[in-house]
Design an enzyme around this catalytic site. Structure first.
Site, mmCIF file in Angstrom:
data_model
loop_
_atom_site.group_PDB
_atom_site.id
_atom_site.type_symbol
_atom_site.label_atom_id
_atom_site.label_comp_id
_atom_site.label_asym_id
_atom_site.label_seq_id
_atom_site.Cartn_x
_atom_site.Cartn_y
_atom_site.Cartn_z
ATOM 1 N N SER A 320 0.692 -1.182 -0.031
ATOM 2 C CA SER A 320 0.045 0.128 -0.084
ATOM 3 C C SER A 320 0.809 1.188 0.037
ATOM 4 O O SER A 320 2.089 1.252 0.610
ATOM 5 C CB SER A 320 -0.957 0.110 1.417
ATOM 6 O OG SER A 320 0.013 0.367 2.427
ATOM 7 N N ASP A 321 0.378 2.214 -0.491
ATOM 8 C CA ASP A 321 0.936 3.687 -0.225
ATOM 9 C C ASP A 321 0.681 3.893 1.275
ATOM 10 O O ASP A 321 -0.070 3.498 1.662
ATOM 11 C CB ASP A 321 0.513 4.860 -1.184
ATOM 12 C CG ASP A 321 1.165 5.754 -1.260
ATOM 13 O OD1 ASP A 321 2.305 5.954 -0.629
ATOM 14 O OD2 ASP A 321 1.126 6.640 -2.521
ATOM 15 N N TYR A 322 1.338 4.926 1.894
ATOM 16 C CA TYR A 322 1.216 5.203 3.229
ATOM 17 C C TYR A 322 -0.150 5.503 3.711
ATOM 18 O O TYR A 322 -0.746 6.561 3.121
ATOM 19 C CB TYR A 322 2.328 6.238 3.658
ATOM 20 C CG TYR A 322 3.655 5.723 3.936
ATOM 21 C CD1 TYR A 322 4.189 4.452 3.469
ATOM 22 C CD2 TYR A 322 4.425 6.320 4.711
ATOM 23 C CE1 TYR A 322 5.513 3.963 3.486
ATOM 24 C CE2 TYR A 322 5.668 6.144 5.106
ATOM 25 C CZ TYR A 322 6.238 4.787 4.274
ATOM 26 O OH TYR A 322 7.477 4.614 4.572
#
Length: 786
Positions: A320-322
């Site tokens: 995931s992106d943050y």
């Protein structure tokens, strides 16, 4: 990727080198199949997975970011306030192991970082039941974003080199620095198409064109990862991001919806990612924050499962992106709870949650409750384990502090950064050949402007520990042969150009008026003026929150810079403008009235030296624009590959850009001749060689980027007026001629027909070759049924 204020870490840890320690847990594991490097990786994955508890499996799908900003209770962290590893807390917090740790470089120099990563790996090996190493990831957009790491030109500047071989070399060096400090994964490259320069992340991209981005992206990924199939100790796993359609958000604001047709998405936005998977075999893919047709990417099964894995055969890891899973609840409002967010993101194809466990914290209970399949968990865990095996982490997870200090910002990497800065610089205008400045001709040189005396690196940068400003570089270049004068001229922001800081205070018009008056006095004393304008790290950046803006509603220069330029030009002194910025700026007055304009975006730690070399003729510029420069934001979208019905004239203005895609002059001049297609008639599956003779018609050796564009003259579905399908950067001596060849075949000529099938339709194609997307020499290629 969101970026936050970092904690200051000053501790020095005792563990430096990293021999293969064998504690009691490791001794017990030594005879197990997954510990045997001679056993095939798939068998090792299967064996290890079979031994894991559910809790140990879920732990591999979670990350940790030991940043105290996010933890009110220090007991929730396994480092102390100085960043030192705390084994007793680790025993309570990560006793089941851990998938990834985010940004171990934060405030750690090379030795301290190695000490930290080695200490953690040793603890994992000796104190968790199965001894599974942890994967460390870091930012590496234009160099390893770590204290003392080599800072190369920003991504958009690297794209201006149009030199895939150079990018491969740069990211090979970047990978070597990161791996030497204990990192196994870099969160780069960015493969978004920058189709709206109001967007603050434009600087992170390789420009607007899918073909250019694809070629540079493949070069970057193979630089990070090596040629495989494994990831050796000198390389890291690359992460292709942000998947997908992230570079033209509604209103130009970060994470805005991207509502485009399936045809447009597949023909343009997905092309760089498809090349990353199929050609470069990228190890990791990161979803984007935005939505497509109402479906946020972190919950988009069509994107992450059906296309990425089903159509393209991607076998790697989706991280995931943050805070991406959590934003399904907090930003997109498609779920009501963290539990639902975690389940939806996971079932949509996101293997690992970064930067730390939020939405995935309930997966253990959801599996036990029958809401999430343990079989699906096993598939994701297998991907994490496979990545760790492929990187050789079970054999040797350690780094060497002496080697890390030796390779970080080494002399060779500094020379490479200078080469990249040289190649990135673009000469946009050079009326009456004002440039290069003849040494000894000018006795007083004024260097004026808000970007004259500061070194700007752009976003996703750290402190490389070296570098000079333009002012310093000009002084060093001319020595005692000329007096160098300086004036600030104006301020773009009254606040320091801190990319991390939320608050931005734009230049004060009253104070800037006084600064302009002072600059005029300095200019009047000079024989020539070098005017350093553009933006800074606060005016073009990732807008990761409402209180952290970075997008713009116009592209004009901020901080009264146009007023400064007008005042300096009014003195009558010959003036050169040098632009440093993260996005294209609309500069119609400057483009019309200033004699010479250079653009470098952000040129990295060696940028000051590079621009001084260009100004005084020690390097001949050859960079080309990877993005169109509009006259104003009113022309947007302005990417060059428009459809035939687009861009009718504006009332009282023009649809023509200020500077077109691919534009860039040189101190040399080049002539194109004898464009030919051999054969000039092919079948739909055939191939033709396109050749052109390029001559350096000047007295200076120089670089030229030869660009090839096509146009399908008649098609069943509308096609752009031109599309880039080949390019090559070449060097030519004065008077030298080279024949440059390109191959055109189904990959270059096909498009999606009305039935959404990739086809090459019979008919005529215009084949256009030149040094930019406007000044082109053409021939014809016919495709016939055979």
């Amino acid at each position: 990727m969101k970026h936050f204020l970092r904690v200051r870490i000053v501790a020095r840890l005792f563990f430096i080198f990293g021999p293969c320690y064998a504690g009691h847990a490791a001794l017990a594991q030594s005879a197990l199949p997954y510990r045997d490097s001679k056993v095939p990786i798939e068998q090792r994955v299967t064996d290890l997975l079979s031994r894991m508890t559910l809790e140990e499996k879920i732990a591999q799908l979670e990350g940790a970011w030991e940043n105290k900003q996010f933890f009110s209770d220090p007991q929730a962290m396994f480092v102390d306030e100085k960043g030192a590893f705390l084994p007793e807390r680790a025993s309570a917090l990560i006793q089941n192991g851990l998938g990834e740790i985010s940004r171990p470089s934060e405030h750690r120099d090379p030795r301290a970082m190695v000490e930290f990563t080695n200490t953690v790996q040793k603890w994992m090996k000796e104190n968790t039941r199965l001894g599974i190493p942890v994967l460390f990831h870091d930012e590496c957009l234009h160099g390893h974003v770590a204290p003392k790491g080599t800072s190369y030109p920003q991504a958009i500047a690297l794209a201006s080199t149009w030199d895939p071989a150079l990018l491969h070399e740069i990211f090979t060096a970047t990978a070597a620095e990161a791996r030497a400090r204990g990192v196994q994964q870099c969160l780069a490259p960015v493969l978004d198409l920058a189709r709206d320069p109001r967007w603050g992340r434009t600087e992170e991209t390789y420009g607007e064109d899918p073909y250019l981005v694809s070629r540079l992206g493949v070069a970057a990924i193979t630089g990070y990862q090596g040629l495989g199939p494994g990831i050796d100790k000198a390389h890291v796993m690359a992460t292709a991001k942000h998947f997908a359609v992230h570079g033209q958000p509604e209103a130009g604001t970060n994470v805005g919806p991207a509502n485009y047709s399936e045809r447009t998405i597949r023909e343009y936005w997905l092309k760089p990612f498809e090349a990353a998977v199929k050609e470069a075999h990228v190890a990791t893919v990161m979803p984007s924050y935005n939505e497509i047709d109402g479906i946020p990417s972190h919950s988009n099964k069509h994107l992450l499962i059906e296309i990425l894995r089903g159509e393209w055969g991607f076998q790697g890891l989706v991280t995931s992106d943050y805070f991406g899973p959590t934003e399904l609840r907090t930003v997109h409002h498609i779920v009501a709870t963290e539990e639902e967010a975690g389940r939806l993101a996971f079932e949509s194809g996101v293997d690992v949650e970064l930067p730390f466990n939020q939405a995935y914290g309930s997966l253990v209970e959801q599996v036990k409750a029958g809401k999430v399949s343990e079989g699906a968990i096993d598939q994701s865990v297998a991907r994490v384990l496979r990545a760790k095996f492929m990187a050789g982490m079970f054999e040797d997870p350690y780094a060497n502090a002496d080697y890390a200090e030796k390779i970080t910002n080494s002399r060779g990497h500094q020379q490479l950064a200078l080469k990249a800065a040289h190649e990135a610089i673009m000469l946009l205008k050079n009326q009456d050949n004002l440039l290069p400045l003849a040494k000894g001709k000018y006795t007083r040189i004024a260097v004026i402007g808000p970007n004259a005396a500061e070194m700007h690196l752009g976003g996703y940068s750290n402190q490389p520990g070296r570098g000079v400003s333009l002012l310093q570089a000009v002084k060093a270049k001319v020595g005692s042969s000329a007096e160098v004068l300086y004036a600030l001229g104006c301020k773009i922001t009254e606040s320091d150009p801190d990319w991390d800081a939320d608050k931005v205070l734009l230049g004060d018009p009253v104070l800037n008026a006084q600064r302009i008056e002072e600059a005029v006095k300095v200019a009047e004393k000079a024989d020539v003026v070098i005017l350093a304008l553009g933006g800074n790290e606060q005016t073009s950046r990732e807008a990761w929150a409402v209180n952290h803006p970075g997008d713009r509603d116009n592209l004009d220069l901020l901080g009264n810079q146009d007023d400064l330029a007008k005042a300096i030009l009014a003195t009558g002194r010959p003036t050169i403008v040098f632009l440093q910025h993260g996005r294209p700026n609309s500069i119609p007055y400057i483009a019309k009235h200033v004699s010479a304009i250079l653009d470098g975006w952000y040129l990295g730690q060696e940028g000051g030296t590079a621009i001084a070399d260009v100004l005084f003729g020690d390097y001949n510029p050859g960079g080309k624009l990877p993005i169109t420069i509009p006259r104003s934001a009113g022309q947007l979208p302005d990417y060059y590959y428009q459809k035939p019905s687009a861009k009718r004239e504006y009332l009282g203005s023009t649809v023509l850009p200020l500077f077109p895609f691919g534009w860039g002059l040189s101190y040399s001049t080049f002539k194109y001749a004898n464009v030919r297609a051999t054969p000039d008639s092919i079948g739909p599956q055939g191939r033709s060689t396109i050749s052109v003779d390029v001559t350096n018609s000047s007295a200076f050796r120089g670089d030229e980027v030869v660009q090839l564009y096509i146009r399908d003259e008649v098609s069943s579905v509308t096609r752009p007026v031109k599309e880039l399908r080949g390019f090559r950067r070449i060097s030519l001596n004065a008077g030298e001629t080279k024949t440059v060849e390109f191959i055109l075949g189904p990959d270059e000529l096909s498009f999606l027909n009305r039935d959404m099938h990739w086809v090459v339709e019979p008919g005529a194609f215009s084949i256009m070759v030149g040094g930019n997307s406007v000044d082109l020499t053409a021939t014809k290629l016919n495709v016939v049924e055979k």
